[in-house]
Design an enzyme around this catalytic site. Structure first.
Site, PDB file in Angstrom:
ATOM      1  N   ARG A 164      44.467  36.055  39.158  1.00 10.43           N
ATOM      2  CA  ARG A 164      45.206  36.930  38.240  1.00 10.43           C
ATOM      3  C   ARG A 164      46.675  36.997  38.641  1.00 10.43           C
ATOM      4  NH1 ARG A 164      44.183  43.349  37.443  1.00 10.43           N
ATOM      5  NH2 ARG A 164      45.621  43.388  39.195  1.00 10.43           N
ATOM      6  N   ARG A 211      37.712  42.338  39.118  1.00  6.03           N
ATOM      7  CA  ARG A 211      38.562  42.779  40.233  1.00  6.03           C
ATOM      8  C   ARG A 211      37.867  42.976  41.565  1.00  6.03           C
ATOM      9  NH1 ARG A 211      40.939  47.440  36.557  1.00  6.03           N
ATOM     10  NH2 ARG A 211      38.849  47.073  35.795  1.00  6.03           N
ATOM     11  N   TYR A 241      39.118  51.230  19.194  1.00 10.30           N
ATOM     12  CA  TYR A 241      40.406  50.925  19.842  1.00 10.30           C
ATOM     13  C   TYR A 241      41.538  50.830  18.822  1.00 10.30           C
ATOM     14  CZ  TYR A 241      37.840  50.188  24.142  1.00 10.30           C
ATOM     15  OH  TYR A 241      37.052  50.391  25.252  1.00 10.30           O
ATOM     16  N   ASP A 299      38.645  38.896  26.542  1.00  5.60           N
ATOM     17  CA  ASP A 299      38.478  40.327  26.315  1.00  5.60           C
ATOM     18  C   ASP A 299      38.159  40.550  24.850  1.00  5.60           C
ATOM     19  OD1 ASP A 299      38.969  42.958  27.964  1.00  5.60           O
ATOM     20  OD2 ASP A 299      39.567  43.333  25.896  1.00  5.60           O
ATOM     21  N   ARG A 322      30.679  41.738  33.447  1.00  2.36           N
ATOM     22  CA  ARG A 322      31.904  41.774  34.258  1.00  2.36           C
ATOM     23  C   ARG A 322      31.737  41.062  35.605  1.00  2.36           C
ATOM     24  NH1 ARG A 322      35.954  45.750  32.868  1.00  2.36           N
ATOM     25  NH2 ARG A 322      36.057  45.487  30.611  1.00  2.36           N
TER      26      ARG A 322
HETATM   27  O1  CP3 Z   1      31.990  39.984  31.868  1.00  3.48           O
HETATM   28  C1  CP3 Z   1      32.847  39.150  32.215  1.00  3.48           C
HETATM   29  O2  CP3 Z   1      32.970  38.745  33.396  1.00  3.48           O
HETATM   30  C2  CP3 Z   1      33.704  38.513  31.132  1.00  3.48           C
HETATM   31  C3  CP3 Z   1      34.948  39.123  30.855  1.00  3.48           C
HETATM   32  C4  CP3 Z   1      35.082  40.412  30.060  1.00  3.48           C
HETATM   33  C5  CP3 Z   1      36.194  41.259  30.224  1.00  3.48           C
HETATM   34  N1  CP3 Z   1      36.150  42.237  29.273  1.00  3.48           N
HETATM   35  C6  CP3 Z   1      37.246  41.069  31.229  1.00  3.48           C
HETATM   36  C7  CP3 Z   1      38.093  42.222  31.595  1.00  3.48           C
HETATM   37  C8  CP3 Z   1      34.308  40.953  29.027  1.00  3.48           C
HETATM   38  C9  CP3 Z   1      32.970  40.482  28.466  1.00  3.48           C
HETATM   39  C10 CP3 Z   1      35.013  42.093  28.525  1.00  3.48           C
HETATM   40  C11 CP3 Z   1      34.550  42.911  27.390  1.00  3.48           C
HETATM   41  C12 CP3 Z   1      35.211  44.196  27.118  1.00  3.48           C
HETATM   42  N2  CP3 Z   1      36.538  44.491  27.155  1.00  3.48           N
HETATM   43  C13 CP3 Z   1      34.549  45.354  26.654  1.00  3.48           C
HETATM   44  C14 CP3 Z   1      33.069  45.452  26.371  1.00  3.48           C
HETATM   45  C15 CP3 Z   1      32.285  45.522  27.622  1.00  3.48           C
HETATM   46  C16 CP3 Z   1      32.269  46.859  28.286  1.00  3.48           C
HETATM   47  O3  CP3 Z   1      32.789  46.936  29.418  1.00  3.48           O
HETATM   48  O4  CP3 Z   1      31.748  47.782  27.704  1.00  3.48           O
HETATM   49  C17 CP3 Z   1      35.498  46.364  26.471  1.00  3.48           C
HETATM   50  C18 CP3 Z   1      35.236  47.781  26.012  1.00  3.48           C
HETATM   51  C19 CP3 Z   1      36.758  45.805  26.772  1.00  3.48           C
HETATM   52  C20 CP3 Z   1      38.091  46.455  26.669  1.00  3.48           C
HETATM   53  C21 CP3 Z   1      38.741  46.569  27.983  1.00  3.48           C
HETATM   54  N3  CP3 Z   1      39.225  45.516  28.704  1.00  3.48           N
HETATM   55  C22 CP3 Z   1      38.980  47.749  28.723  1.00  3.48           C
HETATM   56  C23 CP3 Z   1      38.595  49.158  28.287  1.00  3.48           C
HETATM   57  C24 CP3 Z   1      39.643  47.361  29.889  1.00  3.48           C
HETATM   58  C25 CP3 Z   1      40.245  48.263  30.913  1.00  3.48           C
HETATM   59  C26 CP3 Z   1      39.205  48.891  31.753  1.00  3.48           C
HETATM   60  C27 CP3 Z   1      39.144  48.217  33.064  1.00  3.48           C
HETATM   61  O5  CP3 Z   1      38.043  47.862  33.501  1.00  3.48           O
HETATM   62  O6  CP3 Z   1      40.230  48.071  33.655  1.00  3.48           O
HETATM   63  C28 CP3 Z   1      39.735  45.953  29.892  1.00  3.48           C
HETATM   64  C29 CP3 Z   1      40.321  45.097  30.947  1.00  3.48           C
HETATM   65  C30 CP3 Z   1      39.475  43.993  31.493  1.00  3.48           C
HETATM   66  N4  CP3 Z   1      38.668  43.162  30.768  1.00  3.48           N
HETATM   67  C31 CP3 Z   1      39.423  43.588  32.853  1.00  3.48           C
HETATM   68  C32 CP3 Z   1      38.581  42.469  32.918  1.00  3.48           C
HETATM   69  C33 CP3 Z   1      38.260  41.628  34.139  1.00  3.48           C
HETATM   70  C34 CP3 Z   1      40.226  44.196  33.986  1.00  3.48           C
HETATM   71  C35 CP3 Z   1      41.603  43.650  33.873  1.00  3.48           C
HETATM   72  C36 CP3 Z   1      42.293  43.564  35.198  1.00  3.48           C
HETATM   73  O7  CP3 Z   1      42.964  44.544  35.581  1.00  3.48           O
HETATM   74  O8  CP3 Z   1      42.239  42.494  35.838  1.00  3.48           O
END
Ligand code: CP3
Length: 355
Positions: free
Chosen positions: A39, A30, A153, A76, A26
């Site tokens: 964004r 944010r 999911y 994602d 990540r």
């Molecule tokens: O790592 C990186 O910088 C690359 C981008 C990346 C994102 N999601 C961007 C994201 C990667 C590799 C993921 C993988 C992902 N997505 C996983 C596996 C990794 C982990 O965290 O265990 C999972 C379970 C998801 C599903 C997901 N996406 C969830 C549960 C959420 C909401 C939780 C949260 O953090 O808000 C997301 C949203 C998400 N994916 C964001 C980002 C930057 C936040 C979105 C935002 O509000 O801008």
């Protein structure tokens, strides 16, 4: 086959490096004000994922700011269920929503087997655009969710605390769960192979929810699907270079030996596993990635540096370590803390024993 020159790829393949490489799960997110600005320009998170130009921008932001040793595709894991026909949205604050949930053989029949070159074409465009922007500075990591994690999911309809629906299915209707996992093995294998063809130089499979399973269930319902994906990947990229595969399964340190036998090159660990012992347990079969607690980033700069050095020292002066956090960076983190962490890792040496 020519040896890679980038220290991240070298460490994944357990080749000697000048210092331990670092990237952060990540790393684009944010906690970066420039991410929030991009964004906003895109409108929302999903639109950002689907806009190759803006997704390239946010992928590059942490590379430009911190000088990390690898970039990760901005996307994602849930774009795969969406490409299979499910409705995906990210409600503010409550995490992702997928609908309608999978609960029967007929729900499964309605799912589509996605062609990554069409339904996920925007990801392929983003990969090509990021490679152009990187221009060889650092390697690009592609990724997917594991079948088990994606299935949580798809069956729960979003994030879950109890996993009652998917576990209920696992115990009462294991054939139905297995049929979904089989569809996901095919979809993820095709998706990652397409990412490799379009230019990612390593891939990571995220098994975020493998840790909610018992040992036997993890082996049968999560690891076996990942093993089949790893076996189906084109491990040589279009440029003739080896493409390392990283398996990250959160909360799965007790299954480390089994993960090391899955055919992957690197196992990613969370902070609950003893890294020094982990290195001995895998006996040189795989490299290890990790494993600082992301919460350390809320401590003082001095404490962050000490904890980073503790992780580096725990692995020791041996080839095959990629520094990372044990899970993704949290939005409340501040960029100066990350800069301090990166400097601590990049300035660390083992004295005369360079890794
Ligand atoms: O790592 C990186 O910088 C690359 C981008 C990346 C994102 N999601 C961007 C994201 C990667 C590799 C993921 C993988 C992902 N997505 C996983 C596996 C990794 C982990 O965290 O265990 C999972 C379970 C998801 C599903 C997901 N996406 C969830 C549960 C959420 C909401 C939780 C949260 O953090 O808000 C997301 C949203 C998400 N994916 C964001 C980002 C930057 C936040 C979105 C935002 O509000 O801008």
């Amino acid at each position: 086959m020519p040896e890679p020159t980038h220290r991240f790829l070298r460490a994944c393949l357990r080749l000697p490096t000048d210092r331990t490489p670092i990237w952060i799960m990540r790393q684009a997110g944010r906690y970066l004000p420039e991410y929030m600005a991009t964004r906003k320009q895109a409108g929302d998170f999903l639109s950002l994922c689907k806009n190759p130009e803006l997704a390239t921008q946010v992928t590059m932001q942490p590379i430009d700011r911190f000088g990390l040793d690898a970039a990760i595709l901005f996307s994602d894991i849930l774009v795969v269920p969406e490409a299979m026909g499910m409705g995906l949205s990210f409600g503010t604050g409550e995490g992702p929503l997928l609908e309608p949930v999978i609960n029967s053989a007929s729900d499964l029949e309605k799912l589509h087997d996605p062609d990554p070159e069409s339904e996920l074409e925007y990801v392929m465009k983003t990969i090509r655009s990021i490679r152009r922007a990187l221009d060889g500075r650092v390697p690009l990591i592609g990724f997917s969710g594991s079948p088990w994690t994606l299935a949580t999911y798809m069956i729960e309809g979003g994030s879950s605390k109890t996993f009652s629906r998917i576990k209920g299915m696992m115990y009462d209707r294991p054939e139905l769960l297995q049929a979904l996992l089989d569809r996901l093995v095919a979809a993820v294998t095709n998706y990652l192979n397409a990412q490799i063809r379009h230019g990612v130089q390593a891939v990571q499979i995220f098994d975020t929810w493998g840790g909610v399973l018992g040992h036997d269930e993890f082996l049968r319902f999560s690891l076996e699907s990942m093993r089949r994906i790893v076996a189906g990947l084109e491990r040589i990229g279009p440029d003739g270079a080896k493409v390392p595969v990283i398996l990250f399964a959160k909360g799965c340190g007790s299954h480390l030996e089994a993960m090391a036998d899955s055919g992957c090159d690197v196992v990613g660990l969370d902070w609950t596993t003893d890294l020094a012992r982990a290195r001995v347990r895998v006996q040189g079969r795989v490299a290890l990635q990790g494993n600082m607690d992301p919460a350390v980033l809320s401590a003082s700069p001095e404490r962050i540096r000490r904890e980073a050095e503790r992780v580096l020292t725990a692995y020791g002066p041996h080839p095959g370590h990629v520094f990372n956090l044990g899970h993704g960076i949290t939005p409340d983190c501040t960029p100066d803390k990350v800069a301090g962490l990166v400097a601590a890792v990049q300035n660390f040496t083992f004295g005369s024993h360079a890794p």
